[in-house]
Write a protein that holds these residues in place. Structure first.
Motif, short mmCIF file in Angstrom:
data_model
loop_
_atom_site.label_atom_id
_atom_site.label_comp_id
_atom_site.label_asym_id
_atom_site.label_seq_id
_atom_site.Cartn_x
_atom_site.Cartn_y
_atom_site.Cartn_z
N GLY A 140 7.92 8.33 16.98
CA GLY A 140 9.00 8.39 16.56
C GLY A 140 9.89 8.58 17.44
O GLY A 140 10.91 8.60 17.07
N GLY A 141 9.30 9.20 18.29
CA GLY A 141 9.67 9.75 19.52
C GLY A 141 10.21 10.85 19.44
O GLY A 141 10.26 11.82 18.50
N LEU A 156 5.59 -0.58 -5.33
CA LEU A 156 5.29 0.46 -3.78
C LEU A 156 6.07 -0.30 -3.76
O LEU A 156 5.16 -1.69 -3.53
N GLU A 157 7.11 0.75 -2.35
CA GLU A 157 7.61 -0.64 -1.63
C GLU A 157 7.05 -0.20 -0.14
O GLU A 157 7.51 1.36 0.28
N ASN A 158 6.27 -0.42 1.06
CA ASN A 158 5.91 -0.06 2.24
C ASN A 158 7.24 -0.33 3.08
O ASN A 158 7.87 -0.63 3.22
N VAL A 159 7.50 1.10 3.84
CA VAL A 159 8.69 1.04 4.72
C VAL A 159 8.36 1.57 5.48
O VAL A 159 7.30 2.04 6.29
N LYS A 160 9.46 1.21 7.20
CA LYS A 160 7.97 1.64 8.62
C LYS A 160 8.33 3.34 8.93
O LYS A 160 7.03 3.81 9.32
N SER A 161 9.08 3.53 8.24
CA SER A 161 9.96 5.45 8.24
C SER A 161 10.64 5.65 7.24
O SER A 161 11.49 5.66 6.74
N GLY A 162 10.64 7.04 6.65
CA GLY A 162 11.65 7.43 6.39
C GLY A 162 12.71 7.17 6.71
O GLY A 162 14.10 7.33 5.60
N GLN A 163 12.94 7.58 7.98
CA GLN A 163 15.07 7.47 9.34
C GLN A 163 15.26 5.87 7.75
O GLN A 163 16.82 6.07 7.53
N LEU A 197 1.87 1.26 11.37
CA LEU A 197 3.50 0.52 10.93
C LEU A 197 3.77 -0.46 10.70
O LEU A 197 3.02 -1.46 10.98
N LEU A 198 4.36 -0.14 9.54
CA LEU A 198 4.29 -1.81 8.34
C LEU A 198 6.36 -1.97 8.33
O LEU A 198 6.78 -0.90 8.35
N GLY A 199 6.40 -2.87 9.11
CA GLY A 199 8.29 -3.33 8.84
C GLY A 199 8.59 -3.01 7.59
O GLY A 199 8.07 -2.54 5.84
N THR A 229 11.63 1.55 -14.59
CA THR A 229 11.12 1.46 -13.54
C THR A 229 11.67 2.50 -12.23
O THR A 229 12.68 2.69 -12.47
N VAL A 230 10.45 2.45 -11.64
CA VAL A 230 10.99 3.51 -10.13
C VAL A 230 10.38 2.64 -8.98
O VAL A 230 9.57 1.83 -9.24
N ASP A 231 11.43 2.19 -8.61
CA ASP A 231 10.89 1.86 -6.56
C ASP A 231 10.46 2.75 -5.54
O ASP A 231 12.03 3.89 -5.74
N VAL A 232 9.39 2.88 -4.91
CA VAL A 232 9.76 3.98 -4.16
C VAL A 232 9.20 3.41 -3.04
O VAL A 232 7.89 2.24 -2.84
N GLY A 233 9.72 4.14 -2.13
CA GLY A 233 9.06 3.38 -0.54
C GLY A 233 8.92 4.59 -0.05
O GLY A 233 8.72 5.87 -0.31
N TYR A 234 7.32 4.48 0.73
CA TYR A 234 6.51 4.94 1.41
C TYR A 234 5.65 4.68 2.78
O TYR A 234 5.66 3.36 3.23
N VAL A 235 5.76 5.32 3.21
CA VAL A 235 4.92 4.80 4.94
C VAL A 235 3.11 4.30 4.28
O VAL A 235 2.53 6.01 3.17
N GLN A 236 2.35 3.55 4.74
CA GLN A 236 0.87 4.13 4.07
C GLN A 236 0.01 4.74 4.59
O GLN A 236 -1.01 4.27 5.57
N LEU A 237 -0.10 5.50 4.61
CA LEU A 237 -0.85 6.60 4.72
C LEU A 237 -1.57 7.66 4.35
O LEU A 237 -1.13 7.77 3.42
N SER A 238 -2.75 7.75 4.25
CA SER A 238 -3.36 8.86 3.88
C SER A 238 -2.18 10.47 3.40
O SER A 238 -2.66 11.22 1.86
N ILE A 239 -1.88 10.54 3.99
CA ILE A 239 -1.25 11.67 3.34
C ILE A 239 0.02 11.86 2.10
O ILE A 239 0.44 12.38 1.92
N PHE A 240 -0.04 10.87 2.07
CA PHE A 240 0.89 10.59 0.50
C PHE A 240 -0.62 9.47 -0.95
O PHE A 240 0.25 9.73 -1.64
N SER A 241 -1.07 10.71 -0.91
CA SER A 241 -1.97 10.28 -1.23
C SER A 241 -2.02 10.89 -3.40
O SER A 241 -2.53 9.70 -3.22
N PRO A 242 -1.34 11.42 -2.76
CA PRO A 242 -0.66 11.81 -4.68
C PRO A 242 0.00 10.37 -5.08
O PRO A 242 -0.48 10.18 -6.61
#
Length: 341
Positions: free
Chosen positions: A146-147, A60-67, A6-8, A28-41
């Motif tokens: 995530g509830g 690549l920019e860390n986000v807490k969640s897609g929401q 979980l990253l801010g 330039t492409v700005d990508v928000g992603y959650v830092q987990l192996s499920i996003f390995s591609p």
């Protein structure tokens, strides 16, 4: 490793591929992603230069969640988001935010013994006879990341449906993956849906048993484009690079020395940690899965997590154009599928 889960949403740059955020420019492409192996591609495409081959510079920019990140994609502050789907995503689309699902990420592999994620039940309940089947979860408290409006709750709903129960028959509480083993040990939760290696830790420590996992081909994560990016030439270029990386991760190739190193560095783990953890698989064309999205939407409608009561027209938020246009013969492909989806 808890810090990797979980990253801010500070939109600070990540070193997964060496680029820094705030680049700007038409390519330039700005990508928000959650830092987990499920996003390995994403990590593989960045490290192996597949984005560069398409003429793109990817931040690549860390986000807490897609929401949290979806409004940023809708406003153009991010071009694309790689994260789990949620009730919040559907609510955002219903309110008119300009985003669409263009691809899938990790799908459940065939292995049922060591899956990437699983539903656990507290060992004490099993030993006492209070739990003997999924039907005995009625009235119990279940911890999920995530509830009730998140992907994990949807997965639990699939398990409950097999037992003739609904999401209304249990109580959900937000618990991060690293905290689920502790919650089961202390009795704070009766069950929990957790990713590896955390579900394995709970089982190995004798505090819980694995009782269920999602069917092969199930996916609750994907790639979301902002409308402006979706209409640009870079949308297809980015998708092609991602699909090329997904093909590098087919079958046992995902455990190659090079891929393990890339995934480990991108997720702040050791190579041994990644190697010992069950990985998801990926469709070689990363096609979106509309039927599964529809099922998720219905789940949250029944739960009352959505404020509308009629399904959204899928043509308004699912776009298969990018996966349809992926060149089946591009470099990096072995032509095999990771799952039948």
């Amino acid at each position: 490793m808890a810090a990797t889960m979980l990253l801010g949403v500070g939109l600070s740059a990540c070193g997964a591929g060496g680029d820094t955020a705030g680049g700007g420019g038409d390519d330039t492409v700005d990508v928000g992603y959650v830092q987990l192996s499920i996003f390995s591609p994403l990590f593989v495409a960045q490290e192996k230069g597949y984005f560069a081959d398409e003429g793109l510079k990817v931040n690549l920019e860390n986000v807490k969640s897609g929401q949290d990140a979806i409004p940023l994609a809708a406003s153009g502050k991010l071009d694309t988001v790689l994260a789990g789907f949620s009730a919040g995503m559907f609510s955002s689309i219903n309110t008119g935010l300009d985003v669409e699902v263009v691809g899938s990420m990790g799908v459940q592999p065939e292995d049922r013994e060591r899956p990437p994620s699983a539903l656990l039940v507290r060992q004490e309940l099993i030993d006492s006879g209070e739990y003997s089947s999924l039907a005995d979860l009625k009235g119990r408290t279940i911890g999920v990341l995530g509830g009730e409006g998140a992907t994990s709750a949807h997965y639990v709903g699939m398990a409950l449906e097999e037992a003739g129960l609904s999401l209304d028959d249990v109580n959900f509480t937000q618990v991060s993956n690293p905290d689920i083993p502790t919650g089961l040990q202390t009795g704070g939760i009766d069950a929990g849906f957790a990713a590896a290696p955390f579900w394995e830790m709970a089982v190995e420590d004798g505090v819980a048993e694995k009782v269920w996992t999602t069917p092969e081909g199930t996916s609750g994560t994907g790639m979301i484009y902002g409308g402006e990016f979706s209409d640009s030439e870079n949308g297809q270029k980015f998708f092609d690079a991602m699909a090329r990386a997904a093909r590098d991760l087919q079958g046992e190739q995902r455990y190659s020395e090079e891929n393990l190193r890339i995934i480990a560095e991108a997720t702040d783990q050791s190579v041994e940690d990644v190697k010992s953890t069950p990985l998801y698989t990926w469709l070689p064309d990363l096609a979106p899965l509309p039927d599964q999205l529809a099922t998720m939407e219905r789940t949250w409608m029944k739960l009352g997590a959505l404020e509308y009561d009629q399904p959204l027209p899928q043509e308004e938020y699912v776009n298969t154009t990018f996966s349809d246009n992926v060149d089946a013969g591009q470099d990096g492909s072995d032509g095999s599928a990771g799952s039948d989806g």
